[in-house]
Design a protein around this motif. Structure first.
Motif, PDB file in Angstrom:
ATOM      1  N   GLN A  33       0.847  -1.191   0.000  1.00 40.01           N
ATOM      2  CA  GLN A  33       0.000   0.000   0.000  1.00 40.01           C
ATOM      3  C   GLN A  33       0.880   1.237   0.000  1.00 40.01           C
ATOM      4  O   GLN A  33       1.881   1.311   0.721  1.00 40.01           O
ATOM      5  N   ARG A  47      -6.713   3.424 -16.919  1.00 44.85           N
ATOM      6  CA  ARG A  47      -5.937   2.719 -15.901  1.00 44.85           C
ATOM      7  C   ARG A  47      -6.032   1.201 -16.033  1.00 44.85           C
ATOM      8  O   ARG A  47      -5.066   0.487 -15.767  1.00 44.85           O
ATOM      9  N   THR A  68      -4.270  -4.193  -9.798  1.00 49.39           N
ATOM     10  CA  THR A  68      -5.533  -3.465  -9.695  1.00 49.39           C
ATOM     11  C   THR A  68      -5.317  -1.963  -9.860  1.00 49.39           C
ATOM     12  O   THR A  68      -4.492  -1.379  -9.148  1.00 49.39           O
ATOM     13  N   SER A 101      -6.198   2.128  -9.592  1.00 48.91           N
ATOM     14  CA  SER A 101      -6.728   2.951  -8.494  1.00 48.91           C
ATOM     15  C   SER A 101      -7.077   4.334  -9.002  1.00 48.91           C
ATOM     16  O   SER A 101      -6.368   4.890  -9.842  1.00 48.91           O
ATOM     17  N   GLU A 102      -8.168   4.884  -8.482  1.00 54.81           N
ATOM     18  CA  GLU A 102      -8.587   6.231  -8.869  1.00 54.81           C
ATOM     19  C   GLU A 102      -8.689   7.167  -7.671  1.00 54.81           C
ATOM     20  O   GLU A 102      -9.153   8.294  -7.809  1.00 54.81           O
ATOM     21  N   THR A 103      -8.268   6.703  -6.493  1.00 49.41           N
ATOM     22  CA  THR A 103      -8.327   7.544  -5.296  1.00 49.41           C
ATOM     23  C   THR A 103      -6.937   7.712  -4.709  1.00 49.41           C
ATOM     24  O   THR A 103      -6.064   6.851  -4.867  1.00 49.41           O
ATOM     25  N   PRO A 108      -5.821   4.599  -0.247  1.00 48.46           N
ATOM     26  CA  PRO A 108      -6.213   3.251  -0.654  1.00 48.46           C
ATOM     27  C   PRO A 108      -7.409   2.727   0.127  1.00 48.46           C
ATOM     28  O   PRO A 108      -8.076   1.780  -0.300  1.00 48.46           O
ATOM     29  N   PRO A 156      -3.741   9.428  -9.336  1.00 53.22           N
ATOM     30  CA  PRO A 156      -3.498   8.040  -8.921  1.00 53.22           C
ATOM     31  C   PRO A 156      -3.666   7.088 -10.089  1.00 53.22           C
ATOM     32  O   PRO A 156      -4.528   7.273 -10.954  1.00 53.22           O
ATOM     33  N   ALA A 199      -2.462   3.285  -9.537  1.00 55.23           N
ATOM     34  CA  ALA A 199      -2.569   1.948  -8.955  1.00 55.23           C
ATOM     35  C   ALA A 199      -1.913   1.988  -7.587  1.00 55.23           C
ATOM     36  O   ALA A 199      -1.476   3.049  -7.119  1.00 55.23           O
ATOM     37  N   GLN A 200      -1.838   0.831  -6.929  1.00 56.28           N
ATOM     38  CA  GLN A 200      -1.005   0.689  -5.746  1.00 56.28           C
ATOM     39  C   GLN A 200       0.390   0.269  -6.205  1.00 56.28           C
ATOM     40  O   GLN A 200       0.555  -0.305  -7.293  1.00 56.28           O
TER      41      GLN A 200
END
Length: 456
Positions: free
Chosen positions: A229, A258, A270, A272-274, A277, A421, A423-424
């Motif tokens: 993370q 993404r 995966t 990510s859009e934020t 996490p 953002p 991804a992680q």
């Protein structure tokens, strides 16, 4: 056992004097310890402190030190530990974690075995910071630590001998390996060494090197992915020209597909859009952009319209420089980012990761589970409103107020589109099957003394 840490040469460096690269972090973590350390699962275990208590609603941490020794046999003293923590937390320290140690008010030697860390505000997650290699206690002149290994140069690497058997407890699942050889080297060299059967472990793999690991025939059973993370995305570093406007910055974010990007590098990575996490210690769940409910096609159409509107009053080239690291994974990332920019009418230019740019890739694992780390790290060139909220979160007198300021800062950064953002962070290792104590964890950290369930 032979291990490779991806990075530069494995050398012991003072974390208060310079930022450590990954290989240096691994070596410092192997030869020096802080008050506490990470175990194989990313949890907290004793280091120099054999036990501790937290009092005053999380504003005071009291540690009882165990007996420990430097490489020459002299005892580690409470005074030395106190001075090391003070040096790391000092305003002029170059320690990478120094901004998150400003909450420390005093570090006091109460007795020869007990020290107290007093905080200005409560911090329930402080132990996770103290477990990082950046908070390891080193003797300033000798730059040596108290174990669990001692290091000596050997054949271009470092030979590590286990000297501290504190971790070889009665529980046979956590003994320290007696010795190992550690190399700090480029990913391609580490992968070649592992593939030739000349090493048992690669640590520190990133997205940049993942295509190499998957294309040279490594056994899939040896490749391990951490559920790391942190932040993986583009930070706005210059708010000029087209990117001076928040709506335009949002258009760049909307243009990026993404799902296609992450699938191209690793099928189960995966997107990510934020910014955050998860909710973590924020008062509310992660903030969503207003365009998050739109389809990818609608997002790109809106982004193209935004660029076209800007061009009516701002003719001429519309270049966006994107700073990226080297490596085949970064080239794949560049291809998707460049395609996204071109599709909406912008001209992308790839530059080196440390070169002047409008956007720069951030690829960092969070050292602890606080939304403050995320908002503070993402705020490279964010709005005065967001910066003020981040500062207010740092100074908040209670955890409730801190959670509210973190939530507000997350929302402000999202409105401002100061961070894009993607991804992680992608973190991977190559692990010999006999290293059966290796465990996936969100820190993507694997102590060298926690790799086997049987003695070598």
């Amino acid at each position: 056992m032979v291990a490779s840490a991806i990075g530069g040469a494995a050398t012991i460096a003072d974390p208060s004097a310079s930022k450590l690269d990954f290989a240096q972090r691994v070596l410092v973590g192997a030869t020096a310890q802080g008050l506490v350390r990470f175990d194989s699962a990313g949890g907290i275990e004793p280091g120099l402190a054999e036990r501790w208590i937290v009092i005053d609603d999380g504003r005071s941490y009291i540690f009882r030190l165990r007996e420990a020794h430097w490489g020459d046999g002299t005892e580690v003293t409470a005074g030395q530990v106190v001075r090391s923590i003070r040096r790391s937390a000092a305003e002029r320290s170059r320690n990478a974690l120094a901004p998150y140690l400003a909450v420390i008010d005093q570090v006091v030697e109460m007795t020869p075995q007990i020290i107290e860390v007093r905080l200005k505000q409560p911090r329930p997650d402080l132990l996770k910071l103290f477990a990082q290699p950046e908070l390891a206690v080193l003797r300033p002149r000798g730059r040596d630590g108290s174990g669990p290994f001692r290091a000596q140069p050997s054949g271009g690497g470092v030979l590590l001998h286990a000297v501290d058997q504190t971790y070889a407890s009665e529980d046979a699942s956590t003994p320290a390996s007696r010795s190992l050889r550690l190399f700090g080297e480029r990913a391609a060299v580490a992968i070649a060494r592992f593939r030739a059967g000349q090493s048992d472990l690669i640590l520190g793999g990133r997205f940049t090197d993942w295509p190499i690991a998957t294309s040279v025939g490594l056994n899939p059973a040896n490749l391990r992915i951490d559920p790391a993370q942190g932040l993986f995305g583009l930070a706005v570093v210059r708010r000029e020209g087209f990117l001076a406007d928040a709506g335009n910055r949002a258009a760049v974010s909307m243009a990026i597909d993404r799902a296609r990007l992450t699938q191209a590098l690793m099928p189960n990575w995966t997107p990510s859009e934020t910014l955050l996490p998860a909710q973590l210690d924020s008062a509310v769940p992660p903030a969503l952009s207003t365009w998050s409910i739109m389809t990818q096609g609608d997002r790109r159409a809106a982004a193209r319209a935004r660029v076209a509107l800007w061009r009516r009053t701002h003719p001429g080239p519309m270049e966006v420089r994107i700073a990226l690291p080297t490596g085949p994974g970064a080239t794949l990332l560049w291809g998707h980012l460049a395609e996204a920019m071109l599709r909406i009418g912008l001209t992308p230019v790839r530059v080196a990761i440390d070169a002047p740019a409008e956007l720069r890739l951030l690829d960092e694992v969070a050292p602890y589970d606080s939304g403050r780390w995320y908002v503070n790290t993402a705020c490279v060139a964010c709005s005065p409103e967001a910066a003020a909220l981040i500062a207010a979160g740092r100074e908040a007198p209670s955890l409730t107020e801190r959670a509210q300021r973190i939530a507000e800062a997350d929302a402000a950064l999202t409105r401002d589109a100061a961070f894009i953002p993607l991804a992680q962070p992608l973190r991977w290792s190559a692990v010999a099957l006999r290293l059966d104590a290796w465990q996936r964890n969100t820190r993507a950290w694997h102590p060298l003394n926690h790799l086997r369930n049987d003695r070598e």
